[in-house]
Motif scaffolding. Structure first.
Motif, PDB file in Angstrom:
ATOM      1  N   ASP A  41       0.838  -1.197   0.000  1.00 28.07           N
ATOM      2  CA  ASP A  41       0.000   0.000   0.000  1.00 28.07           C
ATOM      3  C   ASP A  41       0.881   1.258   0.000  1.00 28.07           C
ATOM      4  O   ASP A  41       0.621   2.215  -0.746  1.00 28.07           O
ATOM      5  N   ARG A  44       2.493   1.648  -3.445  1.00 25.46           N
ATOM      6  CA  ARG A  44       1.548   2.123  -4.462  1.00 25.46           C
ATOM      7  C   ARG A  44       1.163   3.577  -4.239  1.00 25.46           C
ATOM      8  O   ARG A  44       0.843   4.295  -5.182  1.00 25.46           O
ATOM      9  N   SER A  45       1.211   4.018  -2.986  1.00 20.51           N
ATOM     10  CA  SER A  45       0.828   5.404  -2.684  1.00 20.51           C
ATOM     11  C   SER A  45       1.878   6.399  -3.171  1.00 20.51           C
ATOM     12  O   SER A  45       1.605   7.587  -3.309  1.00 20.51           O
TER      13      SER A  45
END
Ligand SMILES: *Cc1c(COP(=O)(O)O)cnc(C)c1O
Length: 385
Positions: A41, A44-45
């Protein structure tokens, strides 16, 4: 390459990837929760440096876990100690009292500030810094005391804080080995002016490499945060009133830390269960001394530790080698700091030196099964029959 390295560093032997399947390492991180999900996460951020949600969450969750107002992530437990000392203006001409039995980082962090580490002996029962020894070592130059909660057992904090109050000294906890340990119902990390944790892979809560500073003092954490980022002025970009550091933790590391904290109650319980099992099966072996848990303390047994009494039938190093031949990793205790070349000018510390020669850490990962712990206990008992 590894073969060549091994001839220089025999201790690498059992850290390589080609060790047997049934080999029991002294520590392994348990990452059975949301670690992978949160790291992906974070990737991907796009927030992979020190700004990011996981850094904020880790600050909040870690402060809550330690029952303090403030927590600040850093890149490791050595620099978090240095940051805490520097933030307290510890520097050249000062003295900082530390225990002889600890990982060398405690002493090195003091040395980085330009202050002198004053190495004192430890208590023979808890293996933690001796309050009487602290009192004897105080001089007009003394500025701080660093109690270390060795192997997960809290140092005698009431007495230490009392000495500090009477002599106007700072107390900087080195809580690198004691995430979750309690002293009279308060968690380590909340017991002095400021505290430092390590989040290295073999510590109780990990971010791979990493550290934390905790405190209830808002001004102090503000100063740590500024110093962590080259002391940049919060209102004026690229303005630096003093020399600071880059001691930041990345959002990727913090993602692992947030996932680890979600499981910390289980980690601590598992470690206490493992210690209870070792205690049950090793307590009555002649010549073996098992770790203590004082009545007003909760020990989190970072490393399960044994001390071999003089009458034990094997030397500590013989025991380490025989265990290794049977697929069981272990570690000697730390060498007493006064026996290490950089700190050899220290006053000799008899108790720490003896413990350093006769102590051994057994496998302590929360990943260990009951059967594996029993195998280790049976192996030790078989060796001395
Ligand atoms: C592990 C440890 C440190 C240093 O932590 P790192 O994250 O490895 O820099 C400091 N003090 C003690 C007592 C430790 O066990």
């Amino acid at each position: 390459m590894l073969t060549r390295l091994r001839s220089f560093f025999p201790y690498l032997e059992h850290q390589s990837s080609d060790r047997p399947d049934n080999f029991l390492p002294v520590y392994e991180p348990l990452m059975a929760g949301n670690e992978e999900k949160y790291v992906m996460d974070a990737v991907r951020s796009g927030w992979i440096s020190y700004l990011g949600d996981y850094c904020h969450r880790l600050e909040r969750d870690f402060a809550q876990f330690c029952q303090v107002n403030h927590a600040l992530p850093t890149c490791n437990g050595t620099v978090s100690l240095h940051l805490a000392l520097h933030a307290l203006h510890v520097g050249p001409g000062d003295e900082v009292i530390i225990p002889a039995l600890t990982f060398v980082a405690t002493a090195n962090a003091v040395t980085y500030t330009g202050a002198a580490p004053i190495i004192v002996d430890v208590d023979p029962i808890t293996w933690n810094i001796s309050p009487e020894a602290i009192e004897k070592a105080i001089t007009p130059r003394t500025k701080a005391i660093i109690p270390v909660h060795l192997y997960g057992h809290p140092a005698e904090m009431d007495e230490i804080n009392d000495i500090a109050r009477r002599h106007n000294l700072y107390v900087v906890e080195d809580a690198a080995q004691s995430h979750g340990a309690r002293y009279k119902d308060r968690r380590t990390g909340s017991l002095g002016h400021i505290a430092s944790f390590s989040m290295m892979a073999n510590k109780i809560v990990t971010t791979g490499e990493g550290g934390m500073v905790t405190t209830n003092d808002a001004e102090l954490i503000h100063r740590c945060r500024r110093l962590r980022d080259h002391a940049m002025d919060v209102n004026k970009r690229y303005w630096h009133e003093e020399v600071g550091f880059n001691y930041r933790m990345t959002n990727l590391q913090a993602a692992i830390g947030v996932a680890q904290l979600e499981q910390v109650t289980n980690f601590i319980q598992r470690k206490r269960d493992i210690a209870a099992l070792y205690d049950l099966h090793l307590r009555h072996v002649p010549g073996l001394r098992t770790p203590v848990e004082l009545e007003h303390c909760v020990n989190v047994y970072w490393m399960y530790a044994l001390v071999l009494e003089d009458e034990f039938v094997l030397t500590r190093d013989e025991l380490i080698n025989l265990l290794r031949e049977r697929g069981i990793d272990s570690r000697p205790f730390f060498h007493s700091l006064d026996t290490l070349p950089p700190y050899a000018e220290a006053t000799p510390c008899q108790t720490a030196t003896k413990l350093g020669l006769q102590g051994i850490n057994l496998p302590s990962s929360p990943k260990l099964s009951d059967e594996q712990v029993l195998y280790i206990c049976d192996t030790i008992r078989g060796l001395i029959r």
